[in-house]
Design an enzyme around this catalytic site. Structure first.
Site, mmCIF file in Angstrom:
data_model
loop_
_atom_site.group_PDB
_atom_site.id
_atom_site.type_symbol
_atom_site.label_atom_id
_atom_site.label_comp_id
_atom_site.label_asym_id
_atom_site.label_seq_id
_atom_site.Cartn_x
_atom_site.Cartn_y
_atom_site.Cartn_z
ATOM 1 N N LEU A 21 0.759 -1.275 -0.022
ATOM 2 C CA LEU A 21 0.083 0.017 0.114
ATOM 3 C C LEU A 21 0.921 1.332 0.060
ATOM 4 C CD1 LEU A 21 -2.895 -1.024 2.382
ATOM 5 C CD2 LEU A 21 -3.226 -0.391 0.059
ATOM 6 N N LYS A 23 4.855 3.268 0.985
ATOM 7 C CA LYS A 23 5.949 3.574 1.969
ATOM 8 C C LYS A 23 5.608 4.794 2.917
ATOM 9 C CE LYS A 23 10.049 2.383 2.200
ATOM 10 N NZ LYS A 23 10.276 1.066 2.978
ATOM 11 N N GLY A 24 5.491 4.472 4.326
ATOM 12 C CA GLY A 24 5.242 5.275 5.221
ATOM 13 C C GLY A 24 6.415 5.862 6.053
ATOM 14 N N ASN A 25 6.187 6.618 6.997
ATOM 15 C CA ASN A 25 7.404 7.323 7.777
ATOM 16 C C ASN A 25 8.244 6.057 8.213
ATOM 17 O OD1 ASN A 25 6.672 9.902 7.525
ATOM 18 N ND2 ASN A 25 4.922 9.457 8.779
ATOM 19 N N GLY A 27 8.997 1.912 8.236
ATOM 20 C CA GLY A 27 8.692 0.302 7.364
ATOM 21 C C GLY A 27 7.585 0.984 6.288
ATOM 22 N N SER A 28 6.952 -0.196 5.836
ATOM 23 C CA SER A 28 6.037 0.142 4.619
ATOM 24 C C SER A 28 4.681 -0.703 4.832
ATOM 25 C CB SER A 28 6.634 -0.804 3.383
ATOM 26 O OG SER A 28 6.799 -2.154 3.807
ATOM 27 N N LYS A 48 1.444 -2.120 9.013
ATOM 28 C CA LYS A 48 2.714 -1.471 8.868
ATOM 29 C C LYS A 48 3.821 -2.306 9.689
ATOM 30 C CE LYS A 48 3.531 3.004 10.860
ATOM 31 N NZ LYS A 48 3.945 4.098 10.566
ATOM 32 N N ASP A 142 2.876 16.052 10.932
ATOM 33 C CA ASP A 142 3.080 15.755 9.511
ATOM 34 C C ASP A 142 1.767 15.528 8.871
ATOM 35 O OD1 ASP A 142 4.719 12.946 7.631
ATOM 36 O OD2 ASP A 142 4.190 15.085 7.364
HETATM 37 C C1 LIG Z 1 -0.692 0.920 8.976
HETATM 38 C C2 LIG Z 1 -0.012 2.569 8.389
HETATM 39 C C3 LIG Z 1 -0.670 3.424 9.376
HETATM 40 C C4 LIG Z 1 -0.073 4.096 10.396
HETATM 41 C C5 LIG Z 1 -0.755 4.715 11.246
HETATM 42 O O1 LIG Z 1 -0.242 5.392 12.651
HETATM 43 C C6 LIG Z 1 -1.995 5.495 10.681
HETATM 44 C C7 LIG Z 1 -2.601 5.130 9.535
HETATM 45 C C8 LIG Z 1 -1.890 4.062 8.887
HETATM 46 C C9 LIG Z 1 -2.466 3.683 7.704
HETATM 47 C C10 LIG Z 1 -1.737 3.919 6.337
HETATM 48 C C11 LIG Z 1 -2.383 3.535 4.844
HETATM 49 C C12 LIG Z 1 -3.773 2.941 5.057
HETATM 50 C C13 LIG Z 1 -4.809 2.759 4.081
HETATM 51 C C14 LIG Z 1 -4.375 2.451 2.857
HETATM 52 O O2 LIG Z 1 -3.091 3.044 1.961
HETATM 53 N N1 LIG Z 1 -5.587 2.323 1.830
HETATM 54 C C15 LIG Z 1 -5.357 2.335 0.447
HETATM 55 C C16 LIG Z 1 -6.425 1.947 -0.366
HETATM 56 C C17 LIG Z 1 -6.413 2.200 -1.820
HETATM 57 C C18 LIG Z 1 -5.423 2.360 -2.442
HETATM 58 C C19 LIG Z 1 -5.398 2.311 -3.932
HETATM 59 N N2 LIG Z 1 -4.291 2.805 -1.829
HETATM 60 C C20 LIG Z 1 -4.371 2.852 -0.426
HETATM 61 N N3 LIG Z 1 -5.896 2.082 4.499
HETATM 62 N N4 LIG Z 1 -5.675 2.079 5.837
HETATM 63 C C21 LIG Z 1 -4.498 2.725 6.269
HETATM 64 C C22 LIG Z 1 -3.834 3.252 7.434
#
Ligand SMILES: CCc1cc(O)ccc1-c1ccc2c(C(=O)Nc3ccc(C)nc3)n[nH]c2c1
Length: 299
Positions: A21, A23-25, A27-28, A48, A142
């Site tokens: 999904l 790259k986050g801050n 890990g991925s 994550k 952020d």
């Molecule tokens: C687990 C990391 C995290 C850590 C935190 O502290 C707060 C939120 C998150 C987080 C980050 C990303 C997502 C996503 C997503 O990326 N969804 C999607 C859906 C569809 C597409 C195309 N791309 C993408 N959904 N829930 C998520 C929660």
């Protein structure tokens, strides 16, 4: 077999990897299905994983988990739990999966059909989420459109709390020791010059998010692109921050996006007051947005 919808610990053997999904801050982030029954009826979650070799982040990671597991707000991505793997050596964070993905992709894709009213709805939801964070003395640090996720056509949520800090009860701000990969184009001046972060610096970033929303996250109008253009190509590294600070001291700000209503641009510029004490609070911003939606409806 007890069904626990919000269980805090996920068993790795039932957490099935589906796709990346982004790259986050730390890990991925991966899309997984938690499927203990093994029949594909389990819930989709965003996971994550902390890279096990980055033990230094483990303390930060534990703090991120402690912070977000205590947040309960409709406009903040929900914490689901954690998953231990490698015999409790590495930990993964399990969050609610938002199917529409990042606000950036959503606005770019739907710019022809989204009304200013819908943009204001998103802005008011983010503002309410930030008001809630402030009530919990949490500074996001952020806030940017890249960290806003879309739950549906009419609901967005604040995400990615990898850099959040909790303000000590006896202070008004949090000072970090190093800038890190700082997104300075979203940072308030005091965050750039003194690494100071507060609710007021989150308000500055909220102004930049308003700018991103009303420019439909158009890449050519991206804050980094516009600021870099203004600073000029010759600057690099440390001097980019100094050039940006001098521009801001000289009262240069991001320009009003095309079709941006004047009241909305005046909200952005209010968030971008150089002195942090002159910036509005999230609650007053929320009232401004509501009143503007009212006028628009009567207009
Ligand atoms: C687990 C990391 C995290 C850590 C935190 O502290 C707060 C939120 C998150 C987080 C980050 C990303 C997502 C996503 C997503 O990326 N969804 C999607 C859906 C569809 C597409 C195309 N791309 C993408 N959904 N829930 C998520 C929660």
């Amino acid at each position: 077999l007890t069904y626990q919808p919000d269980q805090a610990e996920y068993e790795e053997r039932h957490l099935r990897y589906i796709s990346p999904l982004g790259k986050g801050n730390f890990g991925s982030v991966e899309l997984c299905r938690y499927d203990p029954l093994g029949d594909n009826t389990g819930e989709l979650v965003a996971v994550k994983r902390l890279q096990p070799n980055k033990q230094s982040n483990m303390a930060d990671f534990q703090r991120e988990i402690r912070t977000i597991s205590s947040l309960h707000c409709d406009y903040i991505v929900k914490y689901r739990g954690i998953c231990y793997s490698m015999g409790r050596l590495s930990v993964s964070l399990v969050m609610e999966y938002l199917p529409y993905g990042s606000l950036i992709a959503f606005l770019e894709k739907k710019r022809q059909v989204i009304t200013p009213r819908r943009l204001l709805l998103f802005a008011s939801q983010i503002c309410k989420g930030m008001e809630y964070l402030q009530s919990r003395r949490v500074v996001h640090r952020d806030l940017a459109a890249r960290n806003i996720l879309v739950a549906s056509d009419s609901l967005v949520k604040i995400a990615d709390f990898g850099l959040t800090k909790i303000i000590p009860s006896d202070k008004e701000y949090y000072r970090v020791s190093h800038p890190g990969e700082s997104p300075i184009f979203w940072y308030a001046p005091e965050s750039i010059t003194d690494f100071k972060f507060s609710h007021k610096s989150d308000v500055w970033s909220f102004g930049v998010v308003l700018y991103e929303i009303f420019s439909f996250c158009n890449h050519h109008l991206n804050p980094k692109v516009l600021c870099t253009q203004k600073i000029g190509p010759h600057a690099q590294g440390q001097s980019i921050s100094m050039h940006l600070i001098n521009l801001l001291k000289g009262n240069w700000r991001l320009p009003a996006p095309q079709l941006c209503p004047p009241q909305v641009y005046s909200m952005m510029t209010a968030c971008w007051a150089y002195e942090s004490e002159n910036r509005p609070t999230f609650s007053s911003l929320g009232e401004m947005i509501e009143s503007y939606v009212q006028d628009e409806r009567e207009g």
